[in-house]
Structures are given as structure tokens and as C-alpha cells.
Design a protein around this motif. Structure first.
Motif, short mmCIF file in Angstrom:
data_model
loop_
_atom_site.label_atom_id
_atom_site.label_comp_id
_atom_site.label_asym_id
_atom_site.label_seq_id
_atom_site.Cartn_x
_atom_site.Cartn_y
_atom_site.Cartn_z
N ILE A 49 19.49 38.54 39.40
CA ILE A 49 20.35 39.48 38.70
C ILE A 49 21.83 39.11 38.86
N VAL A 50 22.22 38.79 40.10
CA VAL A 50 23.64 38.47 40.33
C VAL A 50 24.03 37.24 39.53
N MET A 51 23.17 36.22 39.53
CA MET A 51 23.46 35.03 38.74
C MET A 51 23.54 35.36 37.26
N ILE A 97 17.90 37.21 31.08
CA ILE A 97 17.41 37.46 32.44
C ILE A 97 17.50 38.95 32.77
N LEU A 98 18.63 39.56 32.41
CA LEU A 98 18.79 40.99 32.66
C LEU A 98 17.76 41.82 31.90
N ALA A 99 17.31 41.29 30.77
CA ALA A 99 16.31 41.98 29.97
C ALA A 99 14.89 41.73 30.47
N GLY A 100 14.75 40.86 31.49
CA GLY A 100 13.44 40.61 32.07
C GLY A 100 12.82 39.27 31.73
N ALA A 101 13.50 38.42 31.00
CA ALA A 101 12.93 37.12 30.62
C ALA A 101 12.84 36.19 31.81
N ARG A 102 11.80 35.36 31.82
CA ARG A 102 11.65 34.30 32.81
C ARG A 102 11.41 33.01 32.04
N MET A 104 9.68 30.87 23.90
CA MET A 104 10.67 30.21 24.75
C MET A 104 10.54 30.68 26.19
N ALA A 105 10.38 31.98 26.39
CA ALA A 105 10.28 32.50 27.75
C ALA A 105 8.88 32.25 28.29
#
Length: 218
Positions: free
Chosen positions: A19-21, A98-103, A1-2
Motif C-alpha cells: 500500500i505504501v509503495m 494496487i490500491l484497487a486490489g490488483a496483483r 493483465m493482473a
């Protein structure tokens, strides 16, 4: 998925992890899910004990019961809060990922945005129904909580899609979208004021809400 290639290969604003989002999506998802959960509990209580007053019924104007019992409260044939219980999980998962690094791939962001388009359109319809429909003329506390988090979430996700190139606006357009992120709080505040003014003109909402708050402290 990522997809590790999308945001990482894009220029300037898109190359940064949002990160803020991501933090906002988690917060908004938790708040929205909790509001849906509370409304679901109220619906179960009403079905189990018909005629009882909901815990969120504070006055004729500020209440949940009228909305839950109306046809607008089951727009798709089942109670609206069920939609919230199912859908608010998505921003929580996306934010945590996202916080875990996924794109994520651009097609994924587009589908995610489509969900917020639906949510935004749906709450606009629910607002107009709550304020103007003859069978309602009420402001549901938990419904308003949902409105409050959907509005900025829609703005944030829309601008994010512009700045990562999901919408083809060119590099200049992407940088403009990135700068506009700082204006989301103001846009959200203006949106809240517009809703409050509409409710005030139609329902004398400000006076009624202040009276409700005053009565709760007596």
C-alpha cells in the motif's frame, strides 16, 4: 493483465499488498507528470515567442531555457518532456491498480522495473550534463523535480522486485529487501546530498541558489 496468483501465493513480505509503495507511485507519478507538463508548456511558449524568458528562469544557474534549447534537451530527437508526459502515467496507473486490489504477474513487474532503470539511467546522464557540460552549467527547476521523484521510485521498485521473488534471491533475500524498504528515505537523502555536493563543487550551487531565493523575496 493482473494475476491474482503471484503475490498472494508468496511467503511473508510478498503476501502483503504494498500500500505504501502504491501511494508513493501515485504521488511520484503526479509530481513527475506535472514537471514534464510544465516543461512542455515552456517549450511551446519558447516556440511561439522566440527569445522570451521562461517562467522558470530565476538566474543564470537556475533556469529552464538553456536545458530546453540544448541538444541534451532533445536527446532522442524530440523534447525530453514528452517522454515524461507519456511515461509518468504508468506509475500512476500501477499505483491506483494496487490500491484497487490488483496483483500483477512477475513479468509485468520486471517490465515496469525496466522502465525505471531507463529513467534512473537517463536522469543520471542528464544530471552530469547539466552540471558538467560546457553548454549548460545550469540547474533546471522542473528537471530537478523529476530527478527528485525518480530516485526514490527506482529504489522502491527495485526492492519490491527482490521481495516478491522476481529476482531469485531466496526467502532470506526477500525478507532483507523487505526490511531495506525502511531505509529508502535515508538512501534518497544521501543521493540528494551527493548531487548537491557535485553541483556545489562544479557550480557553487548552494550559494547561487540561496542568492536566487533571496532575490525572489526582494
Amino acid at each position: 493483465m493482473a494475476d491474482i496468483r503471484n503475490d498472494a501465493s508468496a511467503p511473508a513480505p510478498a503476501a502483503r499488498r504494498p500500500i505504501v509503495m502504491a501511494v508513493w507511485l501515485v504521488i511520484a507519478g503526479v509530481i513527475g507528470w506535472w514537471a514534464a507538463f510544465q516543461l512542455t508548456i515552456e517549450k511551446f511558449a519558447a516556440l511561439e515567442h522566440p527569445g522570451t524568458k521562461a517562467a522558470c528562469d530565476f538566474s543564470v544557474l537556475v533556469q529552464c531555457t538553456a536545458n530546453l534549447d540544448s541538444w541534451q534537451g532533445r536527446a532522442f530527437g524530440f523534447p525530453n518532456p514528452i517522454i515524461g508526459l507519456a511515461c509518468w502515467i504508468a506509475p500512476i496507473v500501477v499505483g491506483m491498480a494496487i490500491l484497487a486490489g490488483a496483483r500483477f504477474a512477475k513479468w509485468f513487474w520486471f517490465l515496469f522495473w525496466c522502465g525505471f532503470v531507463f529513467a534512473f539511467g537517463f536522469i543520471i546522464w542528464l544530471m552530469t550534463q547539466s552540471i558538467y557540460a560546457p553548454n549548460l552549467h545550469t540547474l533546471c527547476p522542473w528537471c530537478m523535480t523529476t530527478w527528485a521523484v525518480v530516485i526514490p521510485s527506482f529504489y522502491v521498485v527495485t526492492l519490491h522486485l527482490f521481495r516478491i521473488g522476481v529476482f531469485p534471491v531466496g526467502e532470506k533475500g526477500r525478507h532483507i529487501a523487505d526490511r531495506l524498504m525502511a531505509w529508502v528515505p535515508l538512501a534518497t537523502f544521501v543521493s540528494y546530498v551527493i548531487i548537491l555536493l557535485l553541483a556545489q563543487f562544479e557550480l557553487n550551487a548552494i550559494v547561487n541558489i540561496l542568492q536566487t531565493i533571496g532575490n525572489s523575496f526582494r
